[in-house]
Design a protein around this motif. Structure first.
Motif, PDB file in Angstrom:
ATOM      1  N   ALA A  53      36.000  47.978  52.852  1.00 19.11           N
ATOM      2  CA  ALA A  53      37.196  48.816  53.049  1.00 19.11           C
ATOM      3  C   ALA A  53      37.812  49.164  51.698  1.00 19.11           C
ATOM      4  O   ALA A  53      38.273  50.293  51.477  1.00 19.11           O
ATOM      5  N   ALA A  54      37.803  48.215  50.768  1.00 23.48           N
ATOM      6  CA  ALA A  54      38.376  48.468  49.437  1.00 23.48           C
ATOM      7  C   ALA A  54      37.517  49.461  48.658  1.00 23.48           C
ATOM      8  O   ALA A  54      38.028  50.358  47.984  1.00 23.48           O
ATOM      9  N   ARG A  55      36.186  49.317  48.771  1.00 27.51           N
ATOM     10  CA  ARG A  55      35.272  50.203  48.033  1.00 27.51           C
ATOM     11  C   ARG A  55      35.380  51.652  48.487  1.00 27.51           C
ATOM     12  O   ARG A  55      35.191  52.563  47.703  1.00 27.51           O
ATOM     13  N   THR A  56      35.691  51.836  49.779  1.00 24.60           N
ATOM     14  CA  THR A  56      35.696  53.206  50.322  1.00 24.60           C
ATOM     15  C   THR A  56      37.112  53.758  50.484  1.00 24.60           C
ATOM     16  O   THR A  56      37.307  54.795  51.105  1.00 24.60           O
TER      17      THR A  56
ATOM     18  N   VAL B  28      46.655  38.408  52.186  1.00 22.92           N
ATOM     19  CA  VAL B  28      45.425  37.672  52.531  1.00 22.92           C
ATOM     20  C   VAL B  28      44.206  38.356  51.889  1.00 22.92           C
ATOM     21  O   VAL B  28      43.417  37.714  51.192  1.00 22.92           O
ATOM     22  N   VAL B  29      44.081  39.668  52.089  1.00 23.72           N
ATOM     23  CA  VAL B  29      42.895  40.337  51.521  1.00 23.72           C
ATOM     24  C   VAL B  29      42.986  40.435  49.997  1.00 23.72           C
ATOM     25  O   VAL B  29      41.962  40.437  49.295  1.00 23.72           O
ATOM     26  N   ALA B  30      44.221  40.466  49.466  1.00 26.82           N
ATOM     27  CA  ALA B  30      44.415  40.609  48.012  1.00 26.82           C
ATOM     28  C   ALA B  30      43.976  39.360  47.250  1.00 26.82           C
ATOM     29  O   ALA B  30      43.778  39.414  46.039  1.00 26.82           O
ATOM     30  N   ALA B  31      43.822  38.244  47.947  1.00 23.01           N
ATOM     31  CA  ALA B  31      43.390  37.012  47.265  1.00 23.01           C
ATOM     32  C   ALA B  31      41.876  37.011  47.034  1.00 23.01           C
ATOM     33  O   ALA B  31      41.353  36.130  46.358  1.00 23.01           O
ATOM     34  N   ARG B  32      41.152  37.987  47.596  1.00 23.77           N
ATOM     35  CA  ARG B  32      39.683  38.015  47.490  1.00 23.77           C
ATOM     36  C   ARG B  32      39.228  38.769  46.236  1.00 23.77           C
ATOM     37  O   ARG B  32      39.514  39.972  46.093  1.00 23.77           O
ATOM     38  N   PRO B  33      38.499  38.085  45.351  1.00 20.73           N
ATOM     39  CA  PRO B  33      38.071  38.724  44.098  1.00 20.73           C
ATOM     40  C   PRO B  33      37.293  40.021  44.332  1.00 20.73           C
ATOM     41  O   PRO B  33      37.470  40.991  43.589  1.00 20.73           O
ATOM     42  N   GLY B  34      36.457  40.067  45.387  1.00 24.55           N
ATOM     43  CA  GLY B  34      35.645  41.261  45.643  1.00 24.55           C
ATOM     44  C   GLY B  34      36.513  42.450  46.025  1.00 24.55           C
ATOM     45  O   GLY B  34      36.184  43.598  45.685  1.00 24.55           O
ATOM     46  N   VAL B  35      37.597  42.190  46.738  1.00 22.41           N
ATOM     47  CA  VAL B  35      38.520  43.267  47.109  1.00 22.41           C
ATOM     48  C   VAL B  35      39.209  43.784  45.852  1.00 22.41           C
ATOM     49  O   VAL B  35      39.285  44.995  45.606  1.00 22.41           O
ATOM     50  N   ARG B  36      39.670  42.882  45.012  1.00 21.29           N
ATOM     51  CA  ARG B  36      40.382  43.286  43.787  1.00 21.29           C
ATOM     52  C   ARG B  36      39.440  44.073  42.866  1.00 21.29           C
ATOM     53  O   ARG B  36      39.820  45.094  42.298  1.00 21.29           O
ATOM     54  N   ALA B  37      38.194  43.583  42.750  1.00 19.40           N
ATOM     55  CA  ALA B  37      37.232  44.259  41.863  1.00 19.40           C
ATOM     56  C   ALA B  37      36.978  45.681  42.355  1.00 19.40           C
ATOM     57  O   ALA B  37      36.869  46.619  41.557  1.00 19.40           O
ATOM     58  N   ALA B  38      36.902  45.838  43.675  1.00 18.66           N
ATOM     59  CA  ALA B  38      36.601  47.158  44.243  1.00 18.66           C
ATOM     60  C   ALA B  38      37.742  48.151  44.015  1.00 18.66           C
ATOM     61  O   ALA B  38      37.529  49.357  44.081  1.00 18.66           O
ATOM     62  N   LEU B  39      38.944  47.653  43.743  1.00 16.70           N
ATOM     63  CA  LEU B  39      40.096  48.553  43.554  1.00 16.70           C
ATOM     64  C   LEU B  39      40.422  48.807  42.075  1.00 16.70           C
ATOM     65  O   LEU B  39      41.345  49.550  41.753  1.00 16.70           O
TER      66      LEU B  39
ATOM     67  N   ASP C 208      38.648  50.322  39.584  1.00 20.04           N
ATOM     68  CA  ASP C 208      38.318  51.638  39.063  1.00 20.04           C
ATOM     69  C   ASP C 208      39.381  52.681  39.377  1.00 20.04           C
ATOM     70  O   ASP C 208      39.833  53.423  38.503  1.00 20.04           O
ATOM     71  N   LEU C 209      39.756  52.687  40.645  1.00 17.46           N
ATOM     72  CA  LEU C 209      40.769  53.635  41.110  1.00 17.46           C
ATOM     73  C   LEU C 209      42.074  53.473  40.300  1.00 17.46           C
ATOM     74  O   LEU C 209      42.685  54.444  39.863  1.00 17.46           O
ATOM     75  N   GLN C 210      42.467  52.226  40.072  1.00 15.63           N
ATOM     76  CA  GLN C 210      43.713  51.976  39.340  1.00 15.63           C
ATOM     77  C   GLN C 210      43.567  52.360  37.866  1.00 15.63           C
ATOM     78  O   GLN C 210      44.492  52.928  37.277  1.00 15.63           O
ATOM     79  N   HIS C 211      42.419  52.061  37.282  1.00 14.03           N
ATOM     80  CA  HIS C 211      42.204  52.433  35.879  1.00 14.03           C
ATOM     81  C   HIS C 211      42.237  53.946  35.714  1.00 14.03           C
ATOM     82  O   HIS C 211      42.812  54.461  34.760  1.00 14.03           O
ATOM     83  N   ARG C 212      41.612  54.652  36.657  1.00 16.19           N
ATOM     84  CA  ARG C 212      41.597  56.119  36.573  1.00 16.19           C
ATOM     85  C   ARG C 212      43.015  56.668  36.701  1.00 16.19           C
ATOM     86  O   ARG C 212      43.406  57.597  36.001  1.00 16.19           O
ATOM     87  N   PHE C 213      43.794  56.070  37.596  1.00 11.56           N
ATOM     88  CA  PHE C 213      45.176  56.542  37.765  1.00 11.56           C
ATOM     89  C   PHE C 213      45.953  56.353  36.458  1.00 11.56           C
ATOM     90  O   PHE C 213      46.690  57.233  36.013  1.00 11.56           O
ATOM     91  N   ALA C 214      45.754  55.190  35.831  1.00 14.63           N
ATOM     92  CA  ALA C 214      46.502  54.879  34.608  1.00 14.63           C
ATOM     93  C   ALA C 214      46.058  55.739  33.429  1.00 14.63           C
ATOM     94  O   ALA C 214      46.811  55.930  32.476  1.00 14.63           O
TER      95      ALA C 214
END
Ligand code: CDP
Length: 209
Positions: free
Chosen positions: A57-60, A82-93, A95-101
């Motif tokens: 869900a985070a990747r897409t 709960v989902v924010a504690a998962r490293p894979g979820v954070r990693a998937a988000l 790129d999007l945040q870096h591009r925004f910044a």
């Protein structure tokens, strides 16, 4: 100019981020919405337990399809943490945040790990806090104004639980960056908090030259 604004639930960071972004004409990203949207997607698909599904869900995730109003409930804040504690979820988000910044003019981002992980080189870093009771009171008023059937005590319990989960997790925990400036808004109204935040931002940016 990149401005990173972090802090715990209902500290006032979102309001400050919006106001500061409007003042400078910068784009603003409320990164909490990303985790809320991932949680909403998981809940719609059956629950939060499936780690792989939350990562997918985070990747897409598509920023354009996020409806903030649909994600504001207390339950969604809890599910997001709960989902924010998962490293894979954070990693998937990431790129999007870096591009925004990385947009030409700069950007204002608010969340938990902007100054520490997402934009460690931000020009200005604010860490916005307030006592749990004050934050619960603010959030209670917001939720009640939307017609949610919650009590102050429910909201305070939720805030304490989320503070603990967000601060104790190993992946990008809620922690103040060494070079952030703390702003305690416990005794400040919105205008006062905005004035105090702007004083910090102008002081920091004048030093940058
Ligand atoms: O508005 P509020 O402060 O209650 O919550 P939010 O900023 O929408 O964030 C919801 C949850 O997403 C938080 O409790 C964190 O667990 C998570 N979050 C995060 O881990 N990292 C971020 N940069 C932003 C939010």
């Amino acid at each position: 100019m990149i401005i990173a604004i972090d802090g715990p639930a209902a500290s006032g960071k979102g309001t400050l981020a919006r106001r500061i972004a409007a003042h400078y004409g910068l784009p603003h990203l409320d990164t909490g919405l990303l985790y809320r949207a991932v949680a909403a997607r998981c809940l719609a698909l059956g629950g939060l337990d499936d780690v792989g599904a939350s990562e997918a869900a985070a990747r897409t995730l598509d920023l354009a399809t996020i409806d903030p109003e649909a994600l504001r409930s207390a339950a969604m804040g809890e599910a997001a943490s709960v989902v924010a504690a998962r490293p894979g979820v954070r990693a998937a988000l990431l790129d999007l945040q870096h591009r925004f910044a990385a947009q030409d003019k700069g950007a204002v981002l608010d969340g938990r790990d902007i100054g520490t992980v997402i934009c460690p080189g931000a020009d200005v870093k604010l860490f916005v806090t307030a006592s749990p009771e004050v934050r619960a009171q603010r959030r209670f008023r917001e939720l009640a104004a939307r017609g949610a059937a919650v009590t102050f005590d429910d909201v305070l319990v939720d805030i304490r639980k989320r503070d603990e989960r967000d601060s104790q997790r190993s992946a990008a925990p809620l922690v103040m960056a060494d070079d952030a400036v703390a702003l305690d808004t416990s005794n400040l109204g919105i205008e006062e908090a905005f004035a105090a935040a702007m004083a910090i931002v102008t002081e920091r940016t004048s030093r940058l030259g």
